[in-house]
Design a protein around this motif. Structure first.
Motif, PDB file in Angstrom:
ATOM      1  N   GLU A   1       0.831  -1.210   0.000  1.00  0.00           N
ATOM      2  CA  GLU A   1       0.000   0.000   0.000  1.00  0.00           C
ATOM      3  C   GLU A   1       0.865   1.259   0.000  1.00  0.00           C
ATOM      4  OE1 GLU A   1      -2.555  -0.307   3.352  1.00  0.00           O
ATOM      5  OE2 GLU A   1      -3.778  -1.926   2.500  1.00  0.00           O
ATOM      6  N   LYS A   2       2.052   1.155   0.580  1.00  0.00           N
ATOM      7  CA  LYS A   2       2.970   2.302   0.637  1.00  0.00           C
ATOM      8  C   LYS A   2       3.835   2.398  -0.613  1.00  0.00           C
ATOM      9  CE  LYS A   2       3.266   2.173   5.678  1.00  0.00           C
ATOM     10  NZ  LYS A   2       4.125   1.862   6.852  1.00  0.00           N
ATOM     11  N   GLY A   3       3.643   1.466  -1.545  1.00  0.00           N
ATOM     12  CA  GLY A   3       4.407   1.509  -2.780  1.00  0.00           C
ATOM     13  C   GLY A   3       5.792   0.907  -2.697  1.00  0.00           C
ATOM     14  N   CYS A   4       6.044   0.096  -1.684  1.00  0.00           N
ATOM     15  CA  CYS A   4       7.357  -0.524  -1.532  1.00  0.00           C
ATOM     16  C   CYS A   4       7.526  -1.695  -2.496  1.00  0.00           C
ATOM     17  CB  CYS A   4       7.542  -1.046  -0.104  1.00  0.00           C
ATOM     18  SG  CYS A   4       7.515   0.232   1.181  1.00  0.00           S
ATOM     19  N   GLU A   5       8.751  -1.930  -2.910  1.00  0.00           N
ATOM     20  CA  GLU A   5       9.100  -3.129  -3.662  1.00  0.00           C
ATOM     21  C   GLU A   5       9.483  -4.222  -2.673  1.00  0.00           C
ATOM     22  OE1 GLU A   5      12.219  -4.719  -7.085  1.00  0.00           O
ATOM     23  OE2 GLU A   5      12.605  -2.826  -6.057  1.00  0.00           O
ATOM     24  N   LEU A   6       8.983  -5.436  -2.888  1.00  0.00           N
ATOM     25  CA  LEU A   6       9.301  -6.570  -2.024  1.00  0.00           C
ATOM     26  C   LEU A   6      10.369  -7.431  -2.674  1.00  0.00           C
ATOM     27  CD1 LEU A   6       5.705  -7.692  -0.921  1.00  0.00           C
ATOM     28  CD2 LEU A   6       7.232  -6.061   0.207  1.00  0.00           C
TER      29      LEU A   6
ATOM     30  N   ASP B   1      18.526  -1.656 -10.699  1.00  0.00           N
ATOM     31  CA  ASP B   1      18.389  -0.906  -9.455  1.00  0.00           C
ATOM     32  C   ASP B   1      17.047  -1.200  -8.794  1.00  0.00           C
ATOM     33  OD1 ASP B   1      20.851   0.237  -9.716  1.00  0.00           O
ATOM     34  OD2 ASP B   1      20.104   2.046 -10.714  1.00  0.00           O
ATOM     35  N   PHE B   2      16.990  -0.902  -7.513  1.00  0.00           N
ATOM     36  CA  PHE B   2      15.798  -1.170  -6.732  1.00  0.00           C
ATOM     37  C   PHE B   2      14.947   0.091  -6.603  1.00  0.00           C
ATOM     38  CE2 PHE B   2      19.018  -4.194  -5.424  1.00  0.00           C
ATOM     39  CZ  PHE B   2      18.329  -5.385  -5.496  1.00  0.00           C
ATOM     40  N   ALA B   3      13.717  -0.125  -6.188  1.00  0.00           N
ATOM     41  CA  ALA B   3      12.820   1.003  -5.952  1.00  0.00           C
ATOM     42  C   ALA B   3      13.343   1.858  -4.799  1.00  0.00           C
ATOM     43  CB  ALA B   3      11.420   0.495  -5.634  1.00  0.00           C
ATOM     44  N   GLU B   4      12.841   3.072  -4.723  1.00  0.00           N
ATOM     45  CA  GLU B   4      13.290   3.987  -3.663  1.00  0.00           C
ATOM     46  C   GLU B   4      13.032   3.386  -2.283  1.00  0.00           C
ATOM     47  OE1 GLU B   4      12.520   8.578  -2.140  1.00  0.00           O
ATOM     48  OE2 GLU B   4      11.783   7.914  -4.097  1.00  0.00           O
ATOM     49  N   ASP B   5      11.915   2.689  -2.137  1.00  0.00           N
ATOM     50  CA  ASP B   5      11.595   1.996  -0.886  1.00  0.00           C
ATOM     51  C   ASP B   5      11.515   0.504  -1.182  1.00  0.00           C
ATOM     52  OD1 ASP B   5      11.062   4.097   1.260  1.00  0.00           O
ATOM     53  OD2 ASP B   5       9.802   4.820  -0.381  1.00  0.00           O
ATOM     54  N   THR B   6      12.508  -0.229  -0.717  1.00  0.00           N
ATOM     55  CA  THR B   6      12.583  -1.670  -0.966  1.00  0.00           C
ATOM     56  C   THR B   6      12.623  -2.415   0.352  1.00  0.00           C
ATOM     57  OG1 THR B   6      13.756  -1.350  -3.057  1.00  0.00           O
ATOM     58  CG2 THR B   6      13.925  -3.518  -2.040  1.00  0.00           C
ATOM     59  N   VAL B   7      11.856  -3.495   0.431  1.00  0.00           N
ATOM     60  CA  VAL B   7      11.790  -4.336   1.623  1.00  0.00           C
ATOM     61  C   VAL B   7      12.468  -5.668   1.314  1.00  0.00           C
ATOM     62  CG1 VAL B   7      10.308  -5.407   3.357  1.00  0.00           C
ATOM     63  CG2 VAL B   7       9.581  -3.281   2.235  1.00  0.00           C
ATOM     64  N   PHE B   8      13.558  -5.967   2.006  1.00  0.00           N
ATOM     65  CA  PHE B   8      14.252  -7.238   1.861  1.00  0.00           C
ATOM     66  C   PHE B   8      13.755  -8.185   2.959  1.00  0.00           C
ATOM     67  CE2 PHE B   8      17.004  -4.027   0.035  1.00  0.00           C
ATOM     68  CZ  PHE B   8      17.388  -4.603  -1.168  1.00  0.00           C
ATOM     69  N   ILE B   9      13.264  -9.352   2.553  1.00  0.00           N
ATOM     70  CA  ILE B   9      12.600 -10.270   3.473  1.00  0.00           C
ATOM     71  C   ILE B   9      13.502 -11.470   3.740  1.00  0.00           C
ATOM     72  CG2 ILE B   9      10.535 -11.661   3.879  1.00  0.00           C
ATOM     73  CD1 ILE B   9       9.149  -9.880   1.713  1.00  0.00           C
ATOM     74  N   LEU B  10      13.736 -11.747   5.033  1.00  0.00           N
ATOM     75  CA  LEU B  10      14.597 -12.851   5.428  1.00  0.00           C
ATOM     76  C   LEU B  10      13.962 -13.652   6.545  1.00  0.00           C
ATOM     77  CD1 LEU B  10      16.750 -10.026   5.428  1.00  0.00           C
ATOM     78  CD2 LEU B  10      18.188 -11.974   4.874  1.00  0.00           C
TER      79      LEU B  10
ATOM     80  N   GLY C   1       3.940 -10.710  -4.789  1.00  0.00           N
ATOM     81  CA  GLY C   1       4.691 -10.169  -5.918  1.00  0.00           C
ATOM     82  C   GLY C   1       6.156  -9.904  -5.636  1.00  0.00           C
ATOM     83  N   ALA C   2       6.707 -10.526  -4.591  1.00  0.00           N
ATOM     84  CA  ALA C   2       8.098 -10.281  -4.238  1.00  0.00           C
ATOM     85  C   ALA C   2       9.043 -10.771  -5.328  1.00  0.00           C
ATOM     86  CB  ALA C   2       8.442 -10.967  -2.918  1.00  0.00           C
ATOM     87  N   ARG C   3      10.078  -9.991  -5.587  1.00  0.00           N
ATOM     88  CA  ARG C   3      11.135 -10.402  -6.503  1.00  0.00           C
ATOM     89  C   ARG C   3      12.049 -11.384  -5.780  1.00  0.00           C
ATOM     90  NH1 ARG C   3      15.480  -6.485  -9.440  1.00  0.00           N
ATOM     91  NH2 ARG C   3      14.563  -4.983  -8.024  1.00  0.00           N
ATOM     92  N   LEU C   4      12.414 -12.465  -6.445  1.00  0.00           N
ATOM     93  CA  LEU C   4      13.234 -13.511  -5.845  1.00  0.00           C
ATOM     94  C   LEU C   4      14.696 -13.263  -6.201  1.00  0.00           C
ATOM     95  CD1 LEU C   4      12.749 -16.086  -4.159  1.00  0.00           C
ATOM     96  CD2 LEU C   4      12.771 -17.371  -6.308  1.00  0.00           C
ATOM     97  N   LEU C   5      15.516 -12.966  -5.182  1.00  0.00           N
ATOM     98  CA  LEU C   5      16.926 -12.661  -5.415  1.00  0.00           C
ATOM     99  C   LEU C   5      17.824 -13.537  -4.554  1.00  0.00           C
ATOM    100  CD1 LEU C   5      17.191  -8.770  -5.640  1.00  0.00           C
ATOM    101  CD2 LEU C   5      17.020 -10.429  -7.497  1.00  0.00           C
ATOM    102  N   SER C   6      19.045 -13.734  -5.045  1.00  0.00           N
ATOM    103  CA  SER C   6      20.050 -14.512  -4.326  1.00  0.00           C
ATOM    104  C   SER C   6      21.294 -13.665  -4.125  1.00  0.00           C
ATOM    105  CB  SER C   6      20.416 -15.764  -5.133  1.00  0.00           C
ATOM    106  OG  SER C   6      21.550 -16.401  -4.587  1.00  0.00           O
ATOM    107  N   ILE C   7      21.930 -13.803  -2.966  1.00  0.00           N
ATOM    108  CA  ILE C   7      23.211 -13.136  -2.743  1.00  0.00           C
ATOM    109  C   ILE C   7      24.354 -14.136  -2.834  1.00  0.00           C
ATOM    110  CG2 ILE C   7      22.234 -11.280  -1.364  1.00  0.00           C
ATOM    111  CD1 ILE C   7      23.204 -12.737   1.117  1.00  0.00           C
ATOM    112  N   GLY C   8      24.047 -15.391  -3.182  1.00  0.00           N
ATOM    113  CA  GLY C   8      25.082 -16.403  -3.323  1.00  0.00           C
ATOM    114  C   GLY C   8      24.481 -17.790  -3.257  1.00  0.00           C
ATOM    115  N   PRO C   9      25.283 -18.806  -3.581  1.00  0.00           N
ATOM    116  CA  PRO C   9      24.773 -20.178  -3.668  1.00  0.00           C
ATOM    117  C   PRO C   9      24.595 -20.867  -2.316  1.00  0.00           C
ATOM    118  CG  PRO C   9      27.101 -20.152  -4.192  1.00  0.00           C
ATOM    119  CD  PRO C   9      26.700 -18.726  -4.014  1.00  0.00           C
ATOM    120  N   LEU C  10      25.136 -20.295  -1.246  1.00  0.00           N
ATOM    121  CA  LEU C  10      25.088 -20.933   0.060  1.00  0.00           C
ATOM    122  C   LEU C  10      24.133 -20.195   0.989  1.00  0.00           C
ATOM    123  CD1 LEU C  10      28.904 -21.632   0.623  1.00  0.00           C
ATOM    124  CD2 LEU C  10      27.178 -23.149  -0.368  1.00  0.00           C
ATOM    125  N   SER C  11      23.577 -20.929   1.947  1.00  0.00           N
ATOM    126  CA  SER C  11      22.690 -20.330   2.938  1.00  0.00           C
ATOM    127  C   SER C  11      23.526 -19.602   3.986  1.00  0.00           C
ATOM    128  CB  SER C  11      21.837 -21.417   3.597  1.00  0.00           C
ATOM    129  OG  SER C  11      20.982 -20.866   4.571  1.00  0.00           O
TER     130      SER C  11
END
Length: 201
Positions: free
Chosen positions: A122-127, A142-151, A169-179
């Motif tokens: 509702e606030k226009g954040c990117e998930l 690049d990411f939206a001005e307001d981005t929420v990273f979910i962990l 609608g969250a974008r699925l991203l990886s920071i590497g192959p390991l947990s």
């Protein structure tokens, strides 16, 4: 504004835990405290353009939400005990679905994951949902001005929670192959965005 949403599945939801035993008496509250530190602290400064959102799902009152605002937070030091004390104070407040302040820059109320996701949208954040098989963070636009990273915490994210996140609608991203540990993920995300020439802190 950068946001980090951490789901603490075991983190207790009462303020009677011991600061001397947060891994045990507080349901791995130490993990959330390390996330708070990683989200905010530079070597000799504090990131002001960050909020960290903690969703605590442990007993006795699952669904407690604690929000830290970098712009307004006070009495926070880099050590786990400092963050643990502020969370403890927040959990000692009687709360409802309306947010209330426990200390400067720390707010609390009741919430569910779906409610939080809906509010971010509702606030226009990117998930952005971090998972090992997502698109490589380093090769993304690049990411939206307001981005929420979910962990998730040490137990990850449940199938039901993941469905809610992806359905939102969250974008699925990886920071590497390991947990990696959640607080390490936060540090890597900050580093990547800093290297892209993010806003001055």
């Amino acid at each position: 504004m950068k946001h980090f949403l951490i789901i603490g599945h075991k983190a207790v939801t009462s303020g009677d835990y011991s600061l001397n035993d947060m891994p045990g008496s507080a349901g791995r509250m130490d993990i959330l405290c390390r996330c708070v530190s990683s989200a905010f602290f530079l070597s000799h400064d504090l990131r002001r353009d960050v909020q960290i959102h903690l969703l605590l799902l442990g007993e006795p009152h699952p669904g407690r939400y604690v929000r830290f605002e970098g712009e307004h937070v006070r009495y926070l030091s880099p050590d786990e005990r400092s963050a643990g004390a502020l969370i403890k104070k927040a959990l000692q407040k009687d709360v409802s679905s309306f947010e209330s302040r426990s200390t400067p820059g720390v707010n609390t109320r009741t919430a569910t994951l779906k409610e939080l996701l809906d509010e971010f949208l509702e606030k226009g954040c990117e998930l952005v949902y971090l998972r090992e098989d997502g698109d490589d963070l380093r090769s993304t636009a690049d990411f939206a001005e307001d981005t929420v990273f979910i962990l998730g915490d040490h137990v990850g994210v449940t199938e039901e929670e993941e469905k809610l996140i992806l359905d939102a609608g969250a974008r699925l991203l990886s920071i590497g192959p390991l947990s990696l540990h959640a607080n390490h993920c936060i540090t890597i995300i900050h580093n990547e965005l800093d290297r892209r020439g993010g806003e001055k802190q």
